[in-house]
Design a protein around this motif. Sequence first.
Motif, PDB file in Angstrom:
ATOM      1  N   ARG A  17      -2.864  61.641  51.084  1.00  0.00           N
ATOM      2  CA  ARG A  17      -3.074  61.482  49.646  1.00  0.00           C
ATOM      3  C   ARG A  17      -4.391  60.742  49.461  1.00  0.00           C
ATOM      4  O   ARG A  17      -4.741  59.864  50.241  1.00  0.00           O
ATOM      5  N   ILE A  19      -6.420  58.691  46.334  1.00  0.00           N
ATOM      6  CA  ILE A  19      -6.243  58.110  45.010  1.00  0.00           C
ATOM      7  C   ILE A  19      -7.525  57.396  44.606  1.00  0.00           C
ATOM      8  O   ILE A  19      -8.109  56.657  45.398  1.00  0.00           O
ATOM      9  N   GLN A  36       4.485  58.185  42.647  1.00  0.00           N
ATOM     10  CA  GLN A  36       4.378  59.434  41.893  1.00  0.00           C
ATOM     11  C   GLN A  36       3.880  60.555  42.794  1.00  0.00           C
ATOM     12  O   GLN A  36       4.430  61.665  42.782  1.00  0.00           O
ATOM     13  N   SER A  37       2.855  60.300  43.585  1.00  0.00           N
ATOM     14  CA  SER A  37       2.269  61.345  44.427  1.00  0.00           C
ATOM     15  C   SER A  37       3.211  61.821  45.524  1.00  0.00           C
ATOM     16  O   SER A  37       3.067  62.932  46.026  1.00  0.00           O
ATOM     17  N   CYS A  38       4.182  60.986  45.866  1.00  0.00           N
ATOM     18  CA  CYS A  38       5.133  61.336  46.925  1.00  0.00           C
ATOM     19  C   CYS A  38       6.488  61.785  46.382  1.00  0.00           C
ATOM     20  O   CYS A  38       7.353  62.217  47.144  1.00  0.00           O
ATOM     21  N   VAL A 123      -4.390  60.644  41.232  1.00  0.00           N
ATOM     22  CA  VAL A 123      -4.303  61.249  42.555  1.00  0.00           C
ATOM     23  C   VAL A 123      -5.304  62.397  42.553  1.00  0.00           C
ATOM     24  O   VAL A 123      -5.196  63.313  41.745  1.00  0.00           O
ATOM     25  N   SER A 126      -3.912  65.888  47.320  1.00  0.00           N
ATOM     26  CA  SER A 126      -2.541  65.793  47.809  1.00  0.00           C
ATOM     27  C   SER A 126      -2.308  66.911  48.828  1.00  0.00           C
ATOM     28  O   SER A 126      -2.321  68.089  48.469  1.00  0.00           O
TER      29      SER A 126
END
Length: 179
Positions: A17, A19, A36-38, A123, A126
């Motif tokens: 990721r 950010i 959130q990204s995961c 992000v 991803s």
Amino acid sequence: MVYRFTIISDEADDFMREIKIDADAKFIELHKLILQSCGYEDNQLTSFTICENGWEKGQEITLEEIDTDVDEDCFIMAETPLSEFLEDEKQHLLYTFDPLADRVFFIELSEITTGKTLAQGKVTRSIGEPPVQALDFDEMFARNPIIDTSSIMDDDDFFGDEIDSDEIDLEGFSISDEF
């Protein structure tokens, strides 16, 4: 100033990721972007650890205040700006996302862009699936027991012949009732 972080895991080779976030943002904002990204829930006592000399653990920034007897300062994510601890490119952090199993993401401050600000972190990249957020210990041990004692305990010969106390050599041992 804008920070660009790269986040990887030693559990998922294809996971990464990226950010971007303002240097004045608080650690809690970075924490929320990672979750959130995961696709993780916000139900763990996560923490960041600032690393020194590579990946050597230094100061910890926690989600909630932890009452300790140590004379060490306590830093809380919601109160601590990123810029308070991060100032150099290639600086490292650990993000503990599963504290019971001590599982972490490895984070590098990949780039610092001066002269710019960012109203809200985002992000920007991803790749891959993250590892599961929290290990289910009951399920883990059911599938992969460390020691399978079921066959050992059913074996009558496991402990061998009965012990004859006359054959035990106690020379050199002193037995005392005191503790």
